[in-house]
Design a protein around this motif. Structure first.
Motif, PDB file in Angstrom:
ATOM      1  N   GLN A  32       0.826  -1.197   0.000  1.00 52.61           N
ATOM      2  CA  GLN A  32       0.000   0.000   0.000  1.00 52.61           C
ATOM      3  C   GLN A  32       0.866   1.254   0.000  1.00 52.61           C
ATOM      4  N   VAL A  33       1.954   1.238   0.771  1.00 51.46           N
ATOM      5  CA  VAL A  33       2.892   2.364   0.816  1.00 51.46           C
ATOM      6  C   VAL A  33       3.516   2.577  -0.559  1.00 51.46           C
ATOM      7  N   ASP A  34       3.946   1.463  -1.158  1.00 50.77           N
ATOM      8  CA  ASP A  34       4.559   1.564  -2.491  1.00 50.77           C
ATOM      9  C   ASP A  34       3.560   2.118  -3.510  1.00 50.77           C
ATOM     10  N   ALA A  35       2.320   1.659  -3.428  1.00 52.64           N
ATOM     11  CA  ALA A  35       1.302   2.116  -4.375  1.00 52.64           C
ATOM     12  C   ALA A  35       1.033   3.608  -4.202  1.00 52.64           C
ATOM     13  N   SER A  36       0.927   4.045  -2.953  1.00 52.55           N
ATOM     14  CA  SER A  36       0.674   5.472  -2.690  1.00 52.55           C
ATOM     15  C   SER A  36       1.847   6.329  -3.159  1.00 52.55           C
ATOM     16  N   TYR A  37       3.049   5.852  -2.910  1.00 52.62           N
ATOM     17  CA  TYR A  37       4.268   6.575  -3.326  1.00 52.62           C
ATOM     18  C   TYR A  37       4.314   6.682  -4.853  1.00 52.62           C
ATOM     19  N   SER A  57       5.633  20.076  -7.540  1.00 54.46           N
ATOM     20  CA  SER A  57       6.314  20.160  -6.252  1.00 54.46           C
ATOM     21  C   SER A  57       5.455  19.559  -5.144  1.00 54.46           C
ATOM     22  N   SER A  58       4.166  19.860  -5.156  1.00 59.95           N
ATOM     23  CA  SER A  58       3.249  19.322  -4.135  1.00 59.95           C
ATOM     24  C   SER A  58       3.170  17.808  -4.212  1.00 59.95           C
ATOM     25  N   ALA A  59       3.115  17.276  -5.429  1.00 58.43           N
ATOM     26  CA  ALA A  59       3.021  15.822  -5.604  1.00 58.43           C
ATOM     27  C   ALA A  59       4.297  15.133  -5.136  1.00 58.43           C
ATOM     28  N   PHE A  60       5.452  15.690  -5.480  1.00 58.00           N
ATOM     29  CA  PHE A  60       6.712  15.079  -5.057  1.00 58.00           C
ATOM     30  C   PHE A  60       6.910  15.206  -3.540  1.00 58.00           C
ATOM     31  N   GLY A  65       6.804  12.424   1.692  1.00 55.01           N
ATOM     32  CA  GLY A  65       6.198  12.171   2.993  1.00 55.01           C
ATOM     33  C   GLY A  65       5.847  10.707   3.191  1.00 55.01           C
ATOM     34  N   ILE A  66       5.617  10.002   2.099  1.00 49.77           N
ATOM     35  CA  ILE A  66       5.280   8.575   2.165  1.00 49.77           C
ATOM     36  C   ILE A  66       6.537   7.732   2.284  1.00 49.77           C
TER      37      ILE A  66
END
Length: 288
Positions: A32-37, A57-60, A65-66
């Motif tokens: 799940q972490v990998d998918a969100s990242y 910038s916001s997306a990166f 943060g993930i």
């Protein structure tokens, strides 16, 4: 089978099942972490493709943060530097803009698309700075000199020349466009108060007769009646800009040359590119 043996077997089975459940849960969380990242990084890359660096910038930052990865940090730093470079260029702070865009290009583990866009932006910044130094500044200087001499009609004409530049409506020139517009408004009012009449509009017959508009060269010869061709082809606005820059590079007051003067010079020089015009070519052209 002894009761103790049965209990031992049951305990082992329970432990095995518990371990399996724990492993499965951990793996699911990791996935799940990998998918969100990956989703965040993909969103950032799409924003870069759209040249929306604030969204990128916001997306990166979300991706960072993930998962704290060098890649996410590098991409965010690049996006932030692109934003600063663009803002600095609009403000006329070219050294700061070039410094930040170099950071985009040289970023360790940087995103290749951002590196390519950074190189393109660097070329744009250098062009804007060159236009400001060699075209816009001389015109503003002439306008301010006219104002100091209370020659408000001439000042209006000079400011209008800024508004007539082919690139002035570009996003990086709004500061200078606004300055020219304010100058025109101010000097038209001053001309009216001092002379009782409004300033002569740029491009009118009396305006074209002013030496600041038509220049002090090339008033006779093949191009005098409006021949806009060199080597059989009509000279483009881009070529006229290149010719004006070349004249300035050779030490002449480029702002005093009209487009027709520049075309005549180009024709008389015999050169096949504006950049090849020499100081001797200009001297020969200016001879009576």
């Amino acid at each position: 089978m002894k009761k103790s043996t049965i209990l031992t077997i049951v305990a082992v089975v329970v432990i095995a099942i518990g371990g399996g459940v724990f492993y499965a849960t951990q793996k699911a969380n990791h996935n799940q972490v990998d998918a969100s990242y990956n989703d965040a990084m993909t969103s950032g890359k799409k924003a870069v493709a759209d040249k929306d660096y604030k969204r990128a910038s916001s997306a990166f930052e979300k991706a960072l943060g993930i998962k704290q990865t060098d890649q996410a940090k590098a991409y965010k730093d690049q996006s932030d530097n692109m934003l600063v470079a663009i803002t600095a260029t609009k403000a006329g702070k070219y050294d700061r803009a070039l410094n930040r865009v170099d950071g985009v290009i040289k970023q360790n583990a940087g995103y290749g698309v951002l590196v390519k866009q950074g190189k393109q932006l660097k070329e744009t910044i250098e062009d804007v700075q060159d236009n400001y130094d060699h075209e816009i500044t001389p015109i503003f200087t002439a306008a301010e000199e006219a104002e100091s001499n209370q020659q408000y009609v001439t000042a209006v004409e000079q400011y209008q020349r800024v508004l007539d530049l082919p690139y002035i409506n570009g996003q990086y020139y709004s500061k200078y466009k606004e300055r020219a517009q304010k100058g025109i408004k101010r000097d038209k009012k001053a001309a009216k108060n001092n002379n009782g009449t409004a300033a002569v509009p740029y491009g009118s017959k009396s305006s074209r007769a002013n030496k600041h508009d038509t220049g002090n060269a090339g008033k006779t010869g093949e191009g005098a009646m409006g021949n806009h061709k060199v080597h059989g082809k009509t000279v483009t606005n881009k070529q006229i800009d290149q010719l004006r820059k070349r004249v300035g590079q050779l030490g002449y007051e480029a702002s005093s040359w009209s487009p027709q003067d520049l075309i005549d010079l180009y024709r008389n020089s015999g050169q096949n590119r504006p950049s090849k015009i020499t100081s001797q070519d200009v001297q020969n052209y200016l001879k009576p």
